[in-house]
Design an enzyme around this catalytic site. Sequence first.
Site, short mmCIF file in Angstrom:
data_model
loop_
_atom_site.label_atom_id
_atom_site.label_comp_id
_atom_site.label_asym_id
_atom_site.label_seq_id
_atom_site.Cartn_x
_atom_site.Cartn_y
_atom_site.Cartn_z
N LEU A 126 0.84 -1.19 0.00
CA LEU A 126 0.00 0.00 0.00
C LEU A 126 0.88 1.24 0.00
O LEU A 126 1.64 1.46 0.94
CB LEU A 126 -0.91 0.02 1.23
CG LEU A 126 -1.83 -1.19 1.44
CD1 LEU A 126 -2.64 -1.01 2.72
CD2 LEU A 126 -2.75 -1.40 0.24
N GLU A 127 0.78 2.03 -1.05
CA GLU A 127 1.50 3.30 -1.14
C GLU A 127 0.48 4.41 -0.91
O GLU A 127 -0.31 4.72 -1.81
CB GLU A 127 2.18 3.44 -2.50
CG GLU A 127 3.20 2.35 -2.79
CD GLU A 127 4.34 2.31 -1.79
OE1 GLU A 127 4.57 3.31 -1.08
OE2 GLU A 127 5.01 1.27 -1.70
N LEU A 128 0.48 4.98 0.28
CA LEU A 128 -0.57 5.90 0.67
C LEU A 128 -0.05 7.33 0.71
O LEU A 128 0.60 7.77 -0.21
CB LEU A 128 -1.16 5.45 2.01
CG LEU A 128 -1.59 3.95 2.02
CD1 LEU A 128 -2.10 3.54 3.38
CD2 LEU A 128 -2.60 3.65 0.93
#
Length: 468
Positions: free
Chosen positions: A215-217
Amino acid sequence: MSDVTPADLHRILDRQRAAFLNVGPPDLKQRRTDLRRLKAEILKQRGDIVRALKTDFGQRSERESAIVELIPLVQSINYMISHLGRWMKPERRHVSAYFQCGRAWVVRQPIGVVGIIAPWNYPVSLALVPLATAIAAGNRVMLKPSEFTSVTSAVIGEIVRTVFPPEQVSVVTGDGDVGAAFSSLPFDHILFTGSTAVGKKVAEAAARNLTPVTLELGGKSPVVVEPGFSMGRVADRVAFGKLTNAGQTCVAPDYVLVPENDKDAFAKAWQEAVKKLHPGGYVGSPDYTAILNQHHYERLSGLIRDAEEHGAQIIRMGSDSAASHVLAPVLILNVKPEMAVMQEEIFGPVLPVLTYRNLDEAIAFINARPRPLALYYFGDNRVDRDRLLKRTVSGNVTINGTLMHYVQDDLPFGGVGDSGIGAYHGKEGFIALTHARGVYRQGRFNAAMLLKPPFGKLTDAITNLILR
């Protein structure tokens, strides 16, 4: 390119999984060939890509699109092509004392079908860098680009269809319902780039299938400025990082922490830097990017209005246009932590400035909030810099600059906690999308015989050596 249904999604996944199991993983030569063909098609359609981005945003700098979308993408593919052979080599591992007659090693095995969910802010690079990484790792891919950049998504679909058969890579489009169905598929891995709120939903859906996620948030990435450091230098580089793509960047500087005595100097230097960066203004400028849509324009306007109503000083750097959703840069002084602009990721050309009295106070302020995706430090004092880095936790760091850690192909890119799970880019991306399969080959001598007579004394000696 028409939208798909949930039933279509399952059919595509079943087809890709069957192909993965029946054909087996591609060799080094095939992976490099696929990456070279992908790169060639991207370059061939460069003009279409830039025009599509401009259409989707309404106003987007063509130069910026080349610099922040295409150059990092092409460089990333080149880096993978050059280093893939080394990454794929089996890695020799230590063999314990009892089993020295054998050999042990690790091979990186493709995991199968990877689901990629791309965002709207950098819709080309944040779709195709993960795609290239998954291809380098030997996987098959289902890619869902953002529904908010539909023209760009159509170009991405055309590129993919030209380079890959659908059983290897498929692009699927649709609204939020399609996105929810997509994240619920039993992929072998999901790579998502987007907001923390949506990332939590993706992780929840993936957990039902025990699907691992990257997850690249986002988050509120701080800038900490050392006392007495050149405010002109800080302002130039913060302005670059903040105004690239009009601040619609997950690693954009979200707020600045400056020493109390340097606040006015920073504000003055910031205004000079912004004028130098955009001397031609903003509305209709070929060098400035619009906010994606009216919703986000109104959200940003609301953050500015809330801050002003709560006593902040608002410094506007030019005229806006609600009709074309162009928002000129805004500097906010006298900021209070409880203001709305400090409660959520800004994702626009709005920069709050806060002050601190000593470094411990700045560190405490950062640590009292969710861990950011990026951290920026300006200064030459190594002691203070190292103290800040040791006592805070974040994604990557750039010192005396902004954004530049993102384009270093040999650095992993990823967040921590609310700003993300896992990392990709370069070797770390290859590792994230492969399985580390351990292999042990037993030698001619059966080491298990050491547990039986007549090797009792030898076994005891080895045991005592290990357990001493």
